[in-house]
Design a protein around this motif. Structure first.
Motif, PDB file in Angstrom:
ATOM      1  N   TYR A 177     -48.762  -7.627 -42.498  1.00  0.00           N
ATOM      2  CA  TYR A 177     -47.370  -8.052 -42.448  1.00  0.00           C
ATOM      3  C   TYR A 177     -46.548  -7.340 -43.520  1.00  0.00           C
ATOM      4  O   TYR A 177     -45.432  -6.887 -43.276  1.00  0.00           O
ATOM      5  CB  TYR A 177     -47.270  -9.567 -42.635  1.00  0.00           C
ATOM      6  CG  TYR A 177     -47.657 -10.355 -41.414  1.00  0.00           C
ATOM      7  CD1 TYR A 177     -46.868 -10.321 -40.268  1.00  0.00           C
ATOM      8  CD2 TYR A 177     -48.809 -11.122 -41.399  1.00  0.00           C
ATOM      9  CE1 TYR A 177     -47.221 -11.042 -39.133  1.00  0.00           C
ATOM     10  CE2 TYR A 177     -49.170 -11.845 -40.276  1.00  0.00           C
ATOM     11  CZ  TYR A 177     -48.375 -11.796 -39.150  1.00  0.00           C
ATOM     12  OH  TYR A 177     -48.729 -12.508 -38.031  1.00  0.00           O
ATOM     13  N   THR A 178     -47.100  -7.253 -44.732  1.00  0.00           N
ATOM     14  CA  THR A 178     -46.383  -6.603 -45.832  1.00  0.00           C
ATOM     15  C   THR A 178     -46.096  -5.147 -45.503  1.00  0.00           C
ATOM     16  O   THR A 178     -44.989  -4.643 -45.727  1.00  0.00           O
ATOM     17  CB  THR A 178     -47.215  -6.689 -47.124  1.00  0.00           C
ATOM     18  OG1 THR A 178     -47.517  -8.062 -47.395  1.00  0.00           O
ATOM     19  CG2 THR A 178     -46.456  -6.098 -48.299  1.00  0.00           C
ATOM     20  N   LEU A 179     -47.094  -4.460 -44.969  1.00  0.00           N
ATOM     21  CA  LEU A 179     -46.918  -3.052 -44.617  1.00  0.00           C
ATOM     22  C   LEU A 179     -45.889  -2.893 -43.508  1.00  0.00           C
ATOM     23  O   LEU A 179     -45.065  -1.970 -43.534  1.00  0.00           O
ATOM     24  CB  LEU A 179     -48.267  -2.467 -44.179  1.00  0.00           C
ATOM     25  CG  LEU A 179     -48.332  -0.942 -44.033  1.00  0.00           C
ATOM     26  CD1 LEU A 179     -48.034  -0.273 -45.367  1.00  0.00           C
ATOM     27  CD2 LEU A 179     -49.707  -0.521 -43.533  1.00  0.00           C
ATOM     28  N   GLY A 180     -45.912  -3.803 -42.543  1.00  0.00           N
ATOM     29  CA  GLY A 180     -44.942  -3.733 -41.453  1.00  0.00           C
ATOM     30  C   GLY A 180     -43.520  -3.925 -41.949  1.00  0.00           C
ATOM     31  O   GLY A 180     -42.595  -3.219 -41.534  1.00  0.00           O
ATOM     32  N   ILE A 181     -43.324  -4.900 -42.859  1.00  0.00           N
ATOM     33  CA  ILE A 181     -41.991  -5.140 -43.423  1.00  0.00           C
ATOM     34  C   ILE A 181     -41.520  -3.929 -44.213  1.00  0.00           C
ATOM     35  O   ILE A 181     -40.357  -3.514 -44.131  1.00  0.00           O
ATOM     36  CB  ILE A 181     -42.015  -6.401 -44.310  1.00  0.00           C
ATOM     37  CG1 ILE A 181     -42.280  -7.643 -43.443  1.00  0.00           C
ATOM     38  CG2 ILE A 181     -40.705  -6.553 -45.075  1.00  0.00           C
ATOM     39  CD1 ILE A 181     -42.478  -8.906 -44.238  1.00  0.00           C
ATOM     40  N   PHE A 182     -42.435  -3.333 -45.002  1.00  0.00           N
ATOM     41  CA  PHE A 182     -42.085  -2.167 -45.819  1.00  0.00           C
ATOM     42  C   PHE A 182     -41.565  -1.025 -44.961  1.00  0.00           C
ATOM     43  O   PHE A 182     -40.491  -0.468 -45.200  1.00  0.00           O
ATOM     44  CB  PHE A 182     -43.313  -1.716 -46.622  1.00  0.00           C
ATOM     45  CG  PHE A 182     -43.121  -0.389 -47.312  1.00  0.00           C
ATOM     46  CD1 PHE A 182     -42.354  -0.292 -48.465  1.00  0.00           C
ATOM     47  CD2 PHE A 182     -43.699   0.762 -46.796  1.00  0.00           C
ATOM     48  CE1 PHE A 182     -42.172   0.933 -49.095  1.00  0.00           C
ATOM     49  CE2 PHE A 182     -43.523   1.984 -47.418  1.00  0.00           C
ATOM     50  CZ  PHE A 182     -42.755   2.068 -48.575  1.00  0.00           C
ATOM     51  N   TRP A 183     -42.325  -0.673 -43.910  1.00  0.00           N
ATOM     52  CA  TRP A 183     -41.907   0.439 -43.065  1.00  0.00           C
ATOM     53  C   TRP A 183     -40.674   0.087 -42.244  1.00  0.00           C
ATOM     54  O   TRP A 183     -39.878   0.968 -41.890  1.00  0.00           O
ATOM     55  CB  TRP A 183     -43.050   0.865 -42.154  1.00  0.00           C
ATOM     56  CG  TRP A 183     -44.112   1.637 -42.879  1.00  0.00           C
ATOM     57  CD1 TRP A 183     -45.391   1.256 -43.118  1.00  0.00           C
ATOM     58  CD2 TRP A 183     -43.957   2.922 -43.487  1.00  0.00           C
ATOM     59  NE1 TRP A 183     -46.061   2.211 -43.837  1.00  0.00           N
ATOM     60  CE2 TRP A 183     -45.206   3.257 -44.077  1.00  0.00           C
ATOM     61  CE3 TRP A 183     -42.903   3.823 -43.606  1.00  0.00           C
ATOM     62  CZ2 TRP A 183     -45.415   4.451 -44.760  1.00  0.00           C
ATOM     63  CZ3 TRP A 183     -43.109   5.014 -44.283  1.00  0.00           C
ATOM     64  CH2 TRP A 183     -44.347   5.322 -44.857  1.00  0.00           C
ATOM     65  N   GLY A 184     -40.485  -1.187 -41.956  1.00  0.00           N
ATOM     66  CA  GLY A 184     -39.269  -1.595 -41.269  1.00  0.00           C
ATOM     67  C   GLY A 184     -38.038  -1.373 -42.128  1.00  0.00           C
ATOM     68  O   GLY A 184     -37.003  -0.881 -41.662  1.00  0.00           O
ATOM     69  N   VAL A 185     -38.144  -1.728 -43.415  1.00  0.00           N
ATOM     70  CA  VAL A 185     -37.029  -1.519 -44.345  1.00  0.00           C
ATOM     71  C   VAL A 185     -36.762  -0.036 -44.536  1.00  0.00           C
ATOM     72  O   VAL A 185     -35.607   0.422 -44.540  1.00  0.00           O
ATOM     73  CB  VAL A 185     -37.331  -2.203 -45.695  1.00  0.00           C
ATOM     74  CG1 VAL A 185     -36.272  -1.839 -46.732  1.00  0.00           C
ATOM     75  CG2 VAL A 185     -37.405  -3.714 -45.522  1.00  0.00           C
ATOM     76  N   VAL A 186     -37.841   0.754 -44.681  1.00  0.00           N
ATOM     77  CA  VAL A 186     -37.681   2.202 -44.853  1.00  0.00           C
ATOM     78  C   VAL A 186     -36.985   2.809 -43.638  1.00  0.00           C
ATOM     79  O   VAL A 186     -36.072   3.636 -43.764  1.00  0.00           O
ATOM     80  CB  VAL A 186     -39.056   2.871 -45.082  1.00  0.00           C
ATOM     81  CG1 VAL A 186     -38.935   4.392 -45.012  1.00  0.00           C
ATOM     82  CG2 VAL A 186     -39.634   2.448 -46.419  1.00  0.00           C
TER      83      VAL A 186
END
Length: 212
Positions: A177-186
């Motif tokens: 989930y954390t990785l998904g949120i990170f790449w979503g923000v990027v």
């Protein structure tokens, strides 16, 4: 097997397909049709749909001639029956077919008109369940569409939290989930930067054209 297309279910000629096998067509029974228009006149008389024809789907059918009961159907082609991948069961009629049950598994049989398939004109053939091959490791089961890609013997290196699907507790990796949120923000930031660049470029070209 005898496929019927009688009662309230008739009106279409249904193309029936069975996965994993071919049909050997032993006999076809057709309705009476108008020789000029091709319109249906009356159902085939070989089959008796018990009950009110307007209210039933011919689920309780019997041969009109009781001497046909017990595999005594006359006119079966047992010498060189045509082999078909899909058999079209004519409206108001029937088809008598055989299959060679030499392929153990759960095989889907359905009408090849997609609307009819989605409406439930389909079933599974559970052939020789004691001879079914073993399912692959981590193969999804009913009500579980998650696939655990963790290698056997590999220890979990990330913390997990518990989620619930259909009443079952399912471990969910927080790192995913954390990785998904990170790449979503990027991705969102890159989109904003690209939009600003395009806007500035368009304004520059517009100003340049107005000064020429």
């Amino acid at each position: 097997m005898v496929f019927l297309n009688l009662g309230r279910g008739k009106g279409w000629s249904h193309p029936v397909h069975l996965h994993g096998h071919s049909f050997y067509v032993l006999k076809m029974g057709y309705a009476d049709y108008n020789s000029t228009t091709g319109n249906h006149i009356r159902d085939n008389a070989d089959v008796n749909c018990l009950g009110d024809e307007q209210l039933n789907f011919c689920n309780d059918a019997e041969w009109s001639d009781s001497s046909w009961i017990g595999d005594n159907i006359p006119g079966l082609n047992l010498v060189n029956p045509p082999r078909k991948d899909t058999i079209i069961v004519p409206t108001g009629g029937y088809a008598v077919v055989r299959i060679k049950a030499n392929n153990p598994g759960s095989w889907f049989m359905h009408c090849h008109i997609e609307l009819h398939n989605m409406d439930g004109m389909a079933m599974f053939f559970d052939e020789a369940p004691e001879k079914h091959p073993e399912s692959p490791k981590n193969f999804p089961k009913c009500n579980n569409f998650l696939f655990d890609q963790t290698n056997e013997g590999e220890e979990e290196s990330t913390e997990s939290t518990e989620g619930e699907i259909n009443g079952a507790q399912i471990p969910v990796k927080e790192s995913a989930y954390t990785l998904g949120i990170f790449w979503g923000v990027v991705g969102a930031l890159l989109g904003i930067i690209l939009l600003q660049f395009v806007t500035i470029f368009c304004l520059f070209m517009r100003q340049k054209s107005s000064t020429v």
